[in-house]
Design a protein around this motif. Structure first.
Motif, PDB file in Angstrom:
ATOM      1  N   GLY A  88       0.780  -1.221   0.000  1.00 59.59           N
ATOM      2  CA  GLY A  88       0.000   0.000   0.000  1.00 59.59           C
ATOM      3  C   GLY A  88       0.816   1.278   0.000  1.00 59.59           C
ATOM      4  O   GLY A  88       0.289   2.356   0.315  1.00 59.59           O
ATOM      5  N   GLY A  89       2.085   1.189  -0.370  1.00 61.23           N
ATOM      6  CA  GLY A  89       2.930   2.378  -0.382  1.00 61.23           C
ATOM      7  C   GLY A  89       3.822   2.429  -1.600  1.00 61.23           C
ATOM      8  O   GLY A  89       3.517   1.874  -2.657  1.00 61.23           O
ATOM      9  N   ASP A  90       4.981   3.094  -1.428  1.00 63.81           N
ATOM     10  CA  ASP A  90       5.981   3.158  -2.486  1.00 63.81           C
ATOM     11  C   ASP A  90       7.314   3.492  -1.824  1.00 63.81           C
ATOM     12  O   ASP A  90       7.376   3.769  -0.620  1.00 63.81           O
ATOM     13  N   LEU A  91       8.369   3.445  -2.625  1.00 64.50           N
ATOM     14  CA  LEU A  91       9.678   3.832  -2.065  1.00 64.50           C
ATOM     15  C   LEU A  91       9.610   5.281  -1.568  1.00 64.50           C
ATOM     16  O   LEU A  91       8.938   6.128  -2.152  1.00 64.50           O
ATOM     17  N   VAL A  92      10.318   5.556  -0.505  1.00 67.24           N
ATOM     18  CA  VAL A  92      10.215   6.836   0.184  1.00 67.24           C
ATOM     19  C   VAL A  92      10.698   7.993  -0.690  1.00 67.24           C
ATOM     20  O   VAL A  92      11.661   7.857  -1.457  1.00 67.24           O
ATOM     21  N   ILE A  93      10.010   9.126  -0.564  1.00 68.26           N
ATOM     22  CA  ILE A  93      10.395  10.371  -1.230  1.00 68.26           C
ATOM     23  C   ILE A  93      10.923  11.331  -0.154  1.00 68.26           C
ATOM     24  O   ILE A  93      10.249  11.591   0.841  1.00 68.26           O
ATOM     25  N   ILE A  94      12.115  11.850  -0.375  1.00 67.93           N
ATOM     26  CA  ILE A  94      12.733  12.762   0.607  1.00 67.93           C
ATOM     27  C   ILE A  94      12.825  14.143  -0.032  1.00 67.93           C
ATOM     28  O   ILE A  94      13.713  14.408  -0.853  1.00 67.93           O
ATOM     29  N   ASP A  95      11.912  15.018   0.341  1.00 69.16           N
ATOM     30  CA  ASP A  95      11.844  16.337  -0.296  1.00 69.16           C
ATOM     31  C   ASP A  95      12.094  17.498   0.668  1.00 69.16           C
ATOM     32  O   ASP A  95      11.925  18.663   0.303  1.00 69.16           O
ATOM     33  N   THR A  96      12.501  17.193   1.923  1.00 70.31           N
ATOM     34  CA  THR A  96      12.838  18.242   2.894  1.00 70.31           C
ATOM     35  C   THR A  96      14.073  17.821   3.686  1.00 70.31           C
ATOM     36  O   THR A  96      14.360  16.617   3.840  1.00 70.31           O
ATOM     37  N   GLU A  97      14.765  18.805   4.177  1.00 69.95           N
ATOM     38  CA  GLU A  97      15.939  18.513   4.998  1.00 69.95           C
ATOM     39  C   GLU A  97      15.530  17.818   6.300  1.00 69.95           C
ATOM     40  O   GLU A  97      16.249  16.938   6.804  1.00 69.95           O
ATOM     41  N   GLU A  98      14.386  18.223   6.840  1.00 75.61           N
ATOM     42  CA  GLU A  98      13.913  17.611   8.082  1.00 75.61           C
ATOM     43  C   GLU A  98      13.709  16.103   7.906  1.00 75.61           C
ATOM     44  O   GLU A  98      14.109  15.298   8.759  1.00 75.61           O
ATOM     45  N   LYS A  99      13.100  15.743   6.801  1.00 81.37           N
ATOM     46  CA  LYS A  99      12.847  14.327   6.531  1.00 81.37           C
ATOM     47  C   LYS A  99      14.152  13.574   6.294  1.00 81.37           C
ATOM     48  O   LYS A  99      14.319  12.423   6.734  1.00 81.37           O
ATOM     49  N   GLN A 100      15.089  14.216   5.623  1.00 83.96           N
ATOM     50  CA  GLN A 100      16.397  13.612   5.382  1.00 83.96           C
ATOM     51  C   GLN A 100      17.120  13.356   6.701  1.00 83.96           C
ATOM     52  O   GLN A 100      17.702  12.284   6.910  1.00 83.96           O
ATOM     53  N   ARG A 101      17.075  14.330   7.587  1.00 83.16           N
ATOM     54  CA  ARG A 101      17.721  14.162   8.892  1.00 83.16           C
ATOM     55  C   ARG A 101      17.061  13.030   9.684  1.00 83.16           C
ATOM     56  O   ARG A 101      17.744  12.221  10.330  1.00 83.16           O
ATOM     57  N   LEU A 102      15.752  13.010   9.668  1.00 86.98           N
ATOM     58  CA  LEU A 102      15.020  11.996  10.421  1.00 86.98           C
ATOM     59  C   LEU A 102      15.348  10.590   9.924  1.00 86.98           C
ATOM     60  O   LEU A 102      15.688   9.691  10.715  1.00 86.98           O
ATOM     61  N   ILE A 103      15.288  10.381   8.618  1.00 91.03           N
ATOM     62  CA  ILE A 103      15.558   9.056   8.045  1.00 91.03           C
ATOM     63  C   ILE A 103      17.015   8.656   8.270  1.00 91.03           C
ATOM     64  O   ILE A 103      17.316   7.505   8.626  1.00 91.03           O
ATOM     65  N   SER A 104      17.935   9.614   8.109  1.00 95.66           N
ATOM     66  CA  SER A 104      19.356   9.310   8.283  1.00 95.66           C
ATOM     67  C   SER A 104      19.682   8.939   9.726  1.00 95.66           C
ATOM     68  O   SER A 104      20.598   8.144   9.984  1.00 95.66           O
ATOM     69  N   SER A 105      18.933   9.537  10.665  1.00101.91           N
ATOM     70  CA  SER A 105      19.190   9.243  12.073  1.00101.91           C
ATOM     71  C   SER A 105      18.560   7.930  12.529  1.00101.91           C
ATOM     72  O   SER A 105      19.025   7.309  13.483  1.00101.91           O
ATOM     73  N   LEU A 106      17.527   7.482  11.825  1.00101.03           N
ATOM     74  CA  LEU A 106      16.802   6.279  12.254  1.00101.03           C
ATOM     75  C   LEU A 106      17.266   5.014  11.542  1.00101.03           C
ATOM     76  O   LEU A 106      17.290   3.929  12.144  1.00101.03           O
ATOM     77  N   PHE A 107      17.658   5.112  10.294  1.00 98.85           N
ATOM     78  CA  PHE A 107      18.015   3.933   9.520  1.00 98.85           C
ATOM     79  C   PHE A 107      19.514   3.965   9.221  1.00 98.85           C
ATOM     80  O   PHE A 107      19.971   4.695   8.344  1.00 98.85           O
TER      81      PHE A 107
END
Length: 234
Positions: free
Chosen positions: A141-160
């Motif tokens: 029910g989804g798709d590969l993640v789209i990273i369109d903000t710095e906030e989201k980039q920081r969050l994903i980089s810190s978690l995975f």
């Protein structure tokens, strides 16, 4: 003895008798004068000593008054300084309490916001090619993640902290990166020297994170056939 001799003897006695008492009186007067002068000197010395004592007493009193006044002034100054210091400490404690409260609120808000953003994210259990990874996400029910903000980039980089696929590729047209929803690439977080399309075969993008690195720029292009886990987004 003739009359002339007798007369001379009598005259001589008169002179002796008259001169003797006068000399004695003169000496007595001189003694009185000396005593009088001595008394005057003693009185003068006494007066001078008294004046010196009075001046010394005045000096001691003035000095005492000055020291007392200076001591009171220093005490007041010290008291004011202590009061100002205590007021400053109170203000700092109050500000510290407010800052800690704000910090807790921000932390809670960030946790809440992060949780909301994470609610739609999940990572695959197995490593797959980029195409297989996209199918894996779409089947759920989804798709590969789209990273369109710095906030989201920081969050994903810190978690995975793994090398994972994201929804970015230039398979359709070399050099023109697009997200899986066909939106153009605006925010870019490439590693230095990337993308380099090594050997003309690197068309898909991964996040190249590591457990020891928290760098923001960590995107890397590589062949789409490589096996990686993926981050999906609903």
């Amino acid at each position: 003895m003739d009359l002339e001799d007798i007369y001379q003897n009598v005259e001589h006695r008169d002179i002796v008798d008259t001169t003797g008492p006068q000399t004695l009186n003169h000496r007595q007067d001189e003694g009185k004068d000396q005593k009088h002068r001595g008394s005057r000197c003693l009185v003068l010395m006494t007066v001078c000593l008294g004046i010196i004592c009075v001046l010394l007493l005045i000096f001691i009193i003035v000095q005492h008054i000055f020291i007392t006044a200076e001591r009171e002034s220093l005490f007041k100054s010290y008291k004011n300084t202590v009061e100002e210091f205590n007021q400053t400490i109170s203000r700092l404690q109050h500000n510290y309490t407010e800052l800690m409260t704000e910090k807790d609120q921000l932390k809670n808000n960030f946790s809440s916001l992060s949780q909301k953003k994470l609610d739609g994210l999940f990572i695959s259990n197995v490593s797959m090619s980029w195409s297989e990874s996209r199918k894996y996400c779409r089947d759920r029910g989804g798709d590969l993640v789209i990273i369109d903000t710095e906030e989201k980039q920081r969050l994903i980089s810190s978690l995975f902290k793994e090398r994972v696929w994201i929804g970015l590729t230039d398979i359709e047209k070399e050099g023109k990166m697009k997200w899986v929803d066909n939106s153009p690439l605006n925010q870019k977080f490439w590693k230095e020297g990337e993308p380099n399309d090594a050997n003309g075969k690197e068309d898909c993008v991964e996040i190249k994170s590591s457990c020891t690195s928290s760098e923001l720029k960590n995107w890397n292009d590589l062949p789409c056939s490589e096996k990686r886990k993926c981050i999906c987004e609903k």
